[in-house]
Design an enzyme around this catalytic site. Structure first.
Site, PDB file in Angstrom:
ATOM      1  N   ARG A  44      31.898 -32.603  -7.479  1.00  0.00           N
ATOM      2  CA  ARG A  44      32.650 -33.875  -7.626  1.00  0.00           C
ATOM      3  C   ARG A  44      33.686 -34.081  -6.531  1.00  0.00           C
ATOM      4  NH1 ARG A  44      32.204 -31.888 -12.655  1.00  0.00           N
ATOM      5  NH2 ARG A  44      30.717 -32.987 -13.979  1.00  0.00           N
ATOM      6  N   LYS A  74      33.890 -44.252   4.416  1.00  0.00           N
ATOM      7  CA  LYS A  74      32.600 -44.592   3.802  1.00  0.00           C
ATOM      8  C   LYS A  74      31.613 -43.487   4.127  1.00  0.00           C
ATOM      9  CE  LYS A  74      32.372 -49.618   4.080  1.00  0.00           C
ATOM     10  NZ  LYS A  74      31.513 -50.669   4.626  1.00  0.00           N
ATOM     11  N   GLU A 129      30.750 -51.923  19.070  1.00  0.00           N
ATOM     12  CA  GLU A 129      31.782 -51.822  18.017  1.00  0.00           C
ATOM     13  C   GLU A 129      33.178 -51.845  18.641  1.00  0.00           C
ATOM     14  OE1 GLU A 129      31.310 -52.026  14.815  1.00  0.00           O
ATOM     15  OE2 GLU A 129      29.167 -51.640  14.617  1.00  0.00           O
ATOM     16  N   LYS A 161      40.408 -50.100  13.416  1.00  0.00           N
ATOM     17  CA  LYS A 161      39.715 -49.749  12.169  1.00  0.00           C
ATOM     18  C   LYS A 161      40.701 -49.152  11.173  1.00  0.00           C
ATOM     19  CE  LYS A 161      35.724 -48.232   9.852  1.00  0.00           C
ATOM     20  NZ  LYS A 161      34.365 -47.766   9.834  1.00  0.00           N
ATOM     21  N   GLU A 187      37.336 -52.116   0.554  1.00  0.00           N
ATOM     22  CA  GLU A 187      36.571 -53.261   1.036  1.00  0.00           C
ATOM     23  C   GLU A 187      36.598 -54.477   0.119  1.00  0.00           C
ATOM     24  OE1 GLU A 187      32.385 -52.525   1.838  1.00  0.00           O
ATOM     25  OE2 GLU A 187      32.697 -53.449   3.781  1.00  0.00           O
ATOM     26  N   ARG A 195      38.944 -55.875   4.799  1.00  0.00           N
ATOM     27  CA  ARG A 195      37.987 -55.009   5.490  1.00  0.00           C
ATOM     28  C   ARG A 195      36.774 -55.782   5.997  1.00  0.00           C
ATOM     29  NH1 ARG A 195      37.126 -48.606   4.137  1.00  0.00           N
ATOM     30  NH2 ARG A 195      35.358 -48.283   5.486  1.00  0.00           N
ATOM     31  N   ASN A 213      33.276 -56.554   9.711  1.00  0.00           N
ATOM     32  CA  ASN A 213      31.871 -56.960   9.697  1.00  0.00           C
ATOM     33  C   ASN A 213      31.578 -58.089  10.669  1.00  0.00           C
ATOM     34  OD1 ASN A 213      30.676 -55.188   7.881  1.00  0.00           O
ATOM     35  ND2 ASN A 213      31.602 -56.268   6.160  1.00  0.00           N
ATOM     36  N   HIS A 267      28.111 -58.668  11.936  1.00  0.00           N
ATOM     37  CA  HIS A 267      27.202 -57.842  11.159  1.00  0.00           C
ATOM     38  C   HIS A 267      26.264 -58.647  10.255  1.00  0.00           C
ATOM     39  CE1 HIS A 267      29.646 -54.654  12.717  1.00  0.00           C
ATOM     40  NE2 HIS A 267      29.049 -53.725  11.998  1.00  0.00           N
ATOM     41  N   HIS A 293      22.781 -57.235  10.644  1.00  0.00           N
ATOM     42  CA  HIS A 293      22.011 -56.488   9.636  1.00  0.00           C
ATOM     43  C   HIS A 293      20.613 -57.073   9.469  1.00  0.00           C
ATOM     44  CE1 HIS A 293      25.885 -54.773   7.703  1.00  0.00           C
ATOM     45  NE2 HIS A 293      25.307 -53.866   8.455  1.00  0.00           N
ATOM     46  N   HIS A 345      22.225 -49.941  15.982  1.00  0.00           N
ATOM     47  CA  HIS A 345      23.106 -50.795  15.171  1.00  0.00           C
ATOM     48  C   HIS A 345      23.967 -51.682  16.082  1.00  0.00           C
ATOM     49  CE1 HIS A 345      25.733 -51.900  11.868  1.00  0.00           C
ATOM     50  NE2 HIS A 345      26.774 -51.426  12.521  1.00  0.00           N
TER      51      HIS A 345
HETATM   52  N1  LIG Z   1      30.382 -44.692   7.450  1.00  0.00           N
HETATM   53  C1  LIG Z   1      30.597 -45.782   8.186  1.00  0.00           C
HETATM   54  O1  LIG Z   1      31.588 -46.489   8.034  1.00  0.00           O
HETATM   55  C2  LIG Z   1      29.607 -46.131   9.247  1.00  0.00           C
HETATM   56  C3  LIG Z   1      29.913 -47.093  10.200  1.00  0.00           C
HETATM   57  C4  LIG Z   1      29.005 -47.345  11.213  1.00  0.00           C
HETATM   58  C5  LIG Z   1      27.803 -46.665  11.256  1.00  0.00           C
HETATM   59  N2  LIG Z   1      27.528 -45.742  10.302  1.00  0.00           N
HETATM   60  C6  LIG Z   1      26.254 -45.001  10.329  1.00  0.00           C
HETATM   61  O2  LIG Z   1      26.222 -44.231  11.519  1.00  0.00           O
HETATM   62  C7  LIG Z   1      24.859 -44.072  11.926  1.00  0.00           C
HETATM   63  C8  LIG Z   1      24.747 -44.468  13.375  1.00  0.00           C
HETATM   64  O3  LIG Z   1      25.543 -43.589  14.124  1.00  0.00           O
HETATM   65  P1  LIG Z   1      25.152 -43.237  15.628  1.00  0.00           P
HETATM   66  O4  LIG Z   1      25.013 -44.474  16.398  1.00  0.00           O
HETATM   67  O5  LIG Z   1      26.083 -42.177  16.058  1.00  0.00           O
HETATM   68  O6  LIG Z   1      23.663 -42.694  15.479  1.00  0.00           O
HETATM   69  P2  LIG Z   1      23.068 -41.214  15.267  1.00  0.00           P
HETATM   70  O7  LIG Z   1      23.935 -40.396  14.411  1.00  0.00           O
HETATM   71  O8  LIG Z   1      21.662 -41.409  14.833  1.00  0.00           O
HETATM   72  O9  LIG Z   1      23.119 -40.637  16.749  1.00  0.00           O
HETATM   73  C9  LIG Z   1      22.371 -41.261  17.761  1.00  0.00           C
HETATM   74  C10 LIG Z   1      21.664 -40.198  18.612  1.00  0.00           C
HETATM   75  O10 LIG Z   1      22.609 -39.594  19.475  1.00  0.00           O
HETATM   76  C11 LIG Z   1      22.500 -38.177  19.395  1.00  0.00           C
HETATM   77  N3  LIG Z   1      23.808 -37.659  19.737  1.00  0.00           N
HETATM   78  C12 LIG Z   1      24.963 -37.794  19.041  1.00  0.00           C
HETATM   79  N4  LIG Z   1      25.973 -37.291  19.763  1.00  0.00           N
HETATM   80  C13 LIG Z   1      25.455 -36.826  20.925  1.00  0.00           C
HETATM   81  C14 LIG Z   1      26.008 -36.220  22.076  1.00  0.00           C
HETATM   82  N5  LIG Z   1      27.325 -36.019  22.205  1.00  0.00           N
HETATM   83  N6  LIG Z   1      25.184 -35.875  23.080  1.00  0.00           N
HETATM   84  C15 LIG Z   1      23.846 -36.112  22.984  1.00  0.00           C
HETATM   85  N7  LIG Z   1      23.257 -36.696  21.923  1.00  0.00           N
HETATM   86  C16 LIG Z   1      24.072 -37.046  20.908  1.00  0.00           C
HETATM   87  C17 LIG Z   1      22.053 -37.924  17.997  1.00  0.00           C
HETATM   88  O11 LIG Z   1      21.487 -36.644  17.877  1.00  0.00           O
HETATM   89  C18 LIG Z   1      21.057 -39.065  17.803  1.00  0.00           C
HETATM   90  O12 LIG Z   1      19.815 -38.734  18.356  1.00  0.00           O
HETATM   91  C19 LIG Z   1      24.041 -44.957  11.025  1.00  0.00           C
HETATM   92  O13 LIG Z   1      23.425 -44.169  10.036  1.00  0.00           O
HETATM   93  C20 LIG Z   1      25.060 -45.889  10.400  1.00  0.00           C
HETATM   94  O14 LIG Z   1      24.669 -46.349   9.118  1.00  0.00           O
HETATM   95  C21 LIG Z   1      28.404 -45.462   9.314  1.00  0.00           C
END
Ligand SMILES: NC(=O)c1ccc[n+]([C@@H]2O[C@H](COP(=O)([O-])OP(=O)(O)OC[C@H]3O[C@@H](n4cnc5c(N)ncnc54)[C@H](O)[C@@H]3O)[C@@H](O)[C@H]2O)c1
Length: 351
Positions: free
Chosen positions: A112, A134, A176, A218, A228, A232, A236, A239, A243, A255
């Protein structure tokens, strides 16, 4: 190093420009068990962490969105169980947003809720995913449908990770960053304009400033509205169509790329309502295309995209809700858009 503080269910700090492993080692004192969650395709040097006086486990998860599957989460829960993780133990997510989303959600749900630390390694992770609390995984019915608000104890941002990040992922993260500039901090737009496009990492001080400012935007929004409700929603910006484009493109776009298209679309809507000037509209196109981000989309796709807009989390009943700009740094809700206005704005971003 810069520090940004976030107010949430507990306050925590984001350290920007730190050396991640030594900072992490300092934060691990007193922990009995530590789980380091990493993507199998990007495993940084963990030797100094493994050398601490604690039971350190490394859990490798599949790359990208496969990390955010129910199967991976189940495997992670089982690993934590087998390793005997208790309430006072800690999870550290080291990776892109996918790894930190999964790690945070495992921490939210194990017993939990146990503590976790985020070490984002992608630009999108640094300025967005790891900050704000999140956490979550994907469902068969859509992305991020299973989740929880569970803030980390700290977020450690080491800019050196950017040296190995692909240019495409760096640029997707810039969407972003630019978004934060438009919704709240004009100086971000100036700094992004002055980044050397041919050598993105040539000026670490400028990058540190840029990332700190984006994190601060942020943090400010999240601190005012952790769970949110209205404030918040500003995050978006871009977005709503973004989306829809992600779903339409079956998640083949990053994204940030989809959000880039969405920002130009909503800037067109705002411009047609007289909320932003032609210069600000053009600034969207100029700055986003500087980072090779898409600023137009397939004309034929609109028929399928328009119904997808209704799936947006901001939609209420049958009313579509967009976050738009009323000049740089001020957001406003647009809820009364006619289908003619939507069609016309899409036509202007069509290719
Ligand atoms: N929690 C939130 O508020 C929030 C906000 C925005 C996005 N997200 C989530 O984040 C994810 C997208 O994140 P992302 O764009 O980082 O994608 P990702 O985590 O898929 O990473 C993208 C690629 O980069 C590689 N990578 C990461 N760091 C690296 C580095 N330093 N050197 C070489 N390769 C590296 C990863 O292995 C992957 O192949 C999505 O799942 C999205 O839903 C969450």
């Amino acid at each position: 190093m810069n520090t940004v503080n976030v107010k949430a269910e507990h306050d925590y700090s984001v350290f920007i420009g730190c050396e991640w492993s030594s900072t992490l080692v300092n934060k691990l004192s007193g922990r009995t068990r530590v789980a380091l969650v990493v993507s199998s395709s990007f495993v940084p040097d963990l030797s100094s962490i493994k050398a601490i006086d604690a039971d350190v486990h490394v859990f490798e998860v599949p790359d990208g969105e496969d990390a955010k599957s129910q199967a991976t989460l189940m495997a992670l829960w089982n690993w934590l169980g087998a390793a005997g993780f208790t309430r006072s133990d800690l999870i550290v997510g080291i990776g892109g947003g996918a790894v930190t989303d999964l790690s945070g959600f495992a921490a939210a749900t194990w017993l939990r809720g146990i503590d976790w630390i985020a070490v984002p390694t992608s630009l999108a992770g640094m300025v967005d995913a790891a900050v704000g609390g999140k956490t979550g995984i994907n469902s068969d019915y859509g992305k991020n449908l299973i989740g929880s608000f569970h803030s980390p104890q700290s977020v450690l941002i080491d800019l050196n990770f950017l040296k190995t990040l692909s240019e495409r992922d760096f640029c997707a993260g810039m969407a972003e960053v630019i978004k934060c500039g438009f919704i709240d901090d004009h100086e971000i737009l100036n700094l992004a304009s002055s980044l050397d496009r041919n050598n993105l990492l040539s000026d670490f001080l400028l990058l540190e400033d840029l990332i700190t400012r984006a994190v601060a935007v942020k943090a400010k929004v999240v601190s005012a509205d952790f769970k949110e409700s209205f404030a918040r929603e500003a995050l978006n910006y871009g977005h709503t169509l973004g989306h829809a484009v992600e779903i339409y493109a079956k998640y083949q776009l990053r994204h940030g790329e989809a959000v880039s298209i969405g920002m130009v679309f909503v800037a067109e809507l705002a411009h047609s309502r007289g909320l932003i000037s032609t210069e600000v509209l053009q600034q969207h196109r100029d700055l986003l295309s500087k980072f090779d981000l898409p600023i137009s989309y397939d004309r034929q796709a609109w028929q399928k995209l328009a119904p997808l807009l209704a799936l947006d989390k901001k939609a209420r009943g049958n009313t579509l809700r967009f976050v738009a700009l009323q000049g740089i740094g001020a957001t406003v809700r647009l809820e009364d858009l006619s289908s003619d206005e939507l069609d016309a704005a899409y036509e202007r971003i069509s290719s």
